[in-house]
Enzyme design. Sequence first.
Site, PDB file in Angstrom:
ATOM      1  N   ASP A   1      40.141 -53.089  13.983  1.00  0.00           N
ATOM      2  CA  ASP A   1      40.847 -54.107  13.199  1.00  0.00           C
ATOM      3  C   ASP A   1      41.753 -53.466  12.155  1.00  0.00           C
ATOM      4  O   ASP A   1      41.503 -52.349  11.712  1.00  0.00           O
ATOM      5  CB  ASP A   1      39.841 -54.979  12.424  1.00  0.00           C
ATOM      6  CG  ASP A   1      38.905 -55.726  13.342  1.00  0.00           C
ATOM      7  OD1 ASP A   1      39.272 -55.960  14.501  1.00  0.00           O
ATOM      8  OD2 ASP A   1      37.798 -56.058  12.879  1.00  0.00           O
TER       9      ASP A   1
HETATM   10  N1  URA Z   1      33.925 -54.444  15.203  1.00  0.00           N
HETATM   11  C1  URA Z   1      34.683 -55.098  14.299  1.00  0.00           C
HETATM   12  O1  URA Z   1      34.305 -56.149  13.814  1.00  0.00           O
HETATM   13  N2  URA Z   1      35.860 -54.551  13.954  1.00  0.00           N
HETATM   14  C2  URA Z   1      36.324 -53.382  14.437  1.00  0.00           C
HETATM   15  O2  URA Z   1      37.408 -52.936  14.083  1.00  0.00           O
HETATM   16  C3  URA Z   1      35.520 -52.719  15.372  1.00  0.00           C
HETATM   17  C4  URA Z   1      34.328 -53.274  15.744  1.00  0.00           C
END
Ligand code: URA
Length: 241
Positions: free
Chosen positions: A102
Amino acid sequence: MERLQKVIAQAGVASRRKAEELIASGKVKVNGKTITELGTKVKPSDEIEVNGIPLEKEEPIYFVLYKPRGVISSVKDDKGRKVVTDFFPELGTRIFPVGRLDYDTSGLLLLTNDGEFTNQITHPKYHIPKTYIAKIKGIPNKTELTQLQRGVKLEDGKTAPAKVKMLSLDKRKNSSIIEITIHEGRNRQVRRMFEAIGHSVLKLKRERLAFLTLAGLSPGEFREMTPHEVKQLRSLALNGD
Ligand code: URA
């Protein structure tokens, strides 16, 4: 497997249309045999010749990047935000992220120009463990941690068993640091798992992917993977952990 005209075009020899003309007019050989059929599929190990000249194969290249927060796991962004490939110099080949983190998540992200490798590592049927360190709101009790471990119900189905370890807690600030290892790679999975047990994620970092760590890297830095690491990761993907 890719279409022959696409492979020729991607090697920069000719446009896709010109590549089709070359094939149709008998100028292209695959493994020594002239091919005039346009839909022919070729695999990376096939030897392709155009007008008697072997097609240069792009050298596969693999990197570990320490992605900082506030960066998109993509090669370009419509809104002009920083993307993970901005950290790399001009390489003469197009690399792309293997899976994604993310925008607000930091940590270990692989990048490569090898599409087959990307499929092997990201396909859910292959079990590559990914370890995250999450700072969460509140202090989860034993029942909540066990729920996480066994799997929680999300809107896209129950999560597979996870490894969960409480690293520290801060009663005064009402927050805790938890290590969690998952094998799946659903969208925002870790954040959604913690939300499902009633604790929102304040900060998230991917610390490890299989045996790969961030050792020696600071946010924004990258290193090339060794051929041995690439081989090891491939065999993990194919054989399970
Ligand atoms: N899980 C999440 O919530 N975000 C990420 O970036 C990776 C795994």
